[in-house]
Design an enzyme around this catalytic site. Structure first.
Site, mmCIF file in Angstrom:
data_model
loop_
_atom_site.group_PDB
_atom_site.id
_atom_site.type_symbol
_atom_site.label_atom_id
_atom_site.label_comp_id
_atom_site.label_asym_id
_atom_site.label_seq_id
_atom_site.Cartn_x
_atom_site.Cartn_y
_atom_site.Cartn_z
ATOM 1 N N GLY A 5 4.290 -9.384 -0.943
ATOM 2 C CA GLY A 5 5.324 -7.812 -0.586
ATOM 3 C C GLY A 5 3.866 -7.857 0.117
ATOM 4 O O GLY A 5 2.542 -8.834 0.640
ATOM 5 N N ASN A 6 3.264 -6.828 0.958
ATOM 6 C CA ASN A 6 2.781 -6.558 0.888
ATOM 7 C C ASN A 6 0.953 -4.901 1.380
ATOM 8 O O ASN A 6 1.924 -3.869 0.191
ATOM 9 C CB ASN A 6 2.567 -6.671 2.571
ATOM 10 C CG ASN A 6 3.234 -5.519 3.038
ATOM 11 O OD1 ASN A 6 3.013 -4.174 3.351
ATOM 12 N ND2 ASN A 6 4.732 -5.802 3.567
ATOM 13 N N ARG A 7 0.282 -4.340 1.518
ATOM 14 C CA ARG A 7 -0.189 -3.638 1.782
ATOM 15 C C ARG A 7 -0.042 -1.928 1.385
ATOM 16 O O ARG A 7 -0.305 -1.219 2.002
ATOM 17 C CB ARG A 7 -2.199 -3.873 1.725
ATOM 18 C CG ARG A 7 -2.245 -4.690 0.455
ATOM 19 C CD ARG A 7 -3.836 -5.621 0.941
ATOM 20 N NE ARG A 7 -5.080 -3.866 1.488
ATOM 21 C CZ ARG A 7 -6.353 -4.378 1.776
ATOM 22 N NH1 ARG A 7 -6.311 -5.935 1.423
ATOM 23 N NH2 ARG A 7 -6.652 -3.764 1.781
ATOM 24 N N ALA A 65 6.089 -1.946 6.466
ATOM 25 C CA ALA A 65 5.864 -3.568 6.808
ATOM 26 C C ALA A 65 6.538 -4.928 6.539
ATOM 27 O O ALA A 65 6.879 -4.783 5.115
ATOM 28 C CB ALA A 65 4.184 -3.351 6.529
#
Ligand code: CTP
Length: 216
Positions: free
Chosen positions: A28-30, A94
């Site tokens: 995943g990402n932030r 994102a």
């Protein structure tokens, strides 16, 4: 309701995507989704008919917005393409650039040595929408940049065939992924504007002012 966005169909993506490795792990990402949710909310407040395709985030659905929850880049792509045609596409999500080549059906057990995960590129949804037979009148992308913001953002504007790009300066205190505040450098063919630093809710409105001007 008057204004360039009144009764326009606006499609916004927000949040991260999660790319599953096995039943318990993912990449995943932030991204918090706050910027995209603020844009969706501000567009609805201006009388647009807004669909918000959201990755996994814990945010309340803005008033008057139709929300579609997705998990992976592939699911986000499917949800976006199913909503075309629209007047405006704003790609604030994102989206993962890579996804595991395979998702294991059972939890992967640890072995003695190193392990290698094969990743394959995802489809660039933004570029696909910009080149689509039912291309929205205005296609707006985001870019996360740590250096050379103008050059990199203008490169993406051109390469992906966009009408506008909003560059986020990531890695700077008081802006970017988890913050309530942000600072955006917005570029379009022949113009540029600095927005903020300020609350994402205010920046969302200012970005939509630029979108409205380009639409009109
Ligand atoms: N995007 C997309 N589909 C992808 C990847 C990105 O629609 N598979 C969109 C994002 O929503 C965002 C923009 O493309 O609007 C970001 O472009 P990208 O080329 O991924 O730039 P960065 O994330 O800034 O990364 P990099 O500089 O590594 O290319």
């Amino acid at each position: 309701m008057s204004g360039a966005l009144a009764n326009r169909r606006v499609l916004v993506t927000a949040g991260p995507t999660y790319e599953d490795i096995d039943p318990v792990r993912f990449i995943g990402n932030r991204s918090s989704g706050k910027m995209g949710f603020a844009i969706a909310e501000a567009a609805a407040a201006r009388g647009a008919s807004v669909v918000l395709v959201a990755g996994p985030v814990s945010l309340a659905t803005p008033a008057g917005v139709e929300r579609v929850d997705v998990r992976s880049a592939a699911q986000m792509r499917e949800a976006v393409l199913a909503r075309l045609p629209v007047d405006v596409y704003i790609s604030a999500a994102a989206v993962a650039d890579y996804t595991p080549a395979d998702t294991a059906e059972q939890k992967i057990k640890k072995g003695a040595g190193a392990m290698t995960l094969e990743l394959v590129p995802t489809v660039d949804i933004l570029a696909e929408v910009a080149a689509h037979g039912q291309r929205p009148r205005l296609v707006v992308g985001f870019a996360a940049e740590t250096s050379d913001v103008g050059r990199n953002a203008r490169g993406k504007l051109e390469a992906k065939g966009l009408d506008m790009i909003a560059a986020n300066r990531v890695g700077v205190a008081g802006s970017g992924f988890e913050s309530d505040d942000n600072a955006l450098s917005v570029y379009w063919p022949g113009g540029a504007r600095e927005l903020g630093p300020g609350p994402k809710t205010r920046l969302a409105g200012e970005l939509l002012d630029l979108v409205s001007l380009r639409l009109a």
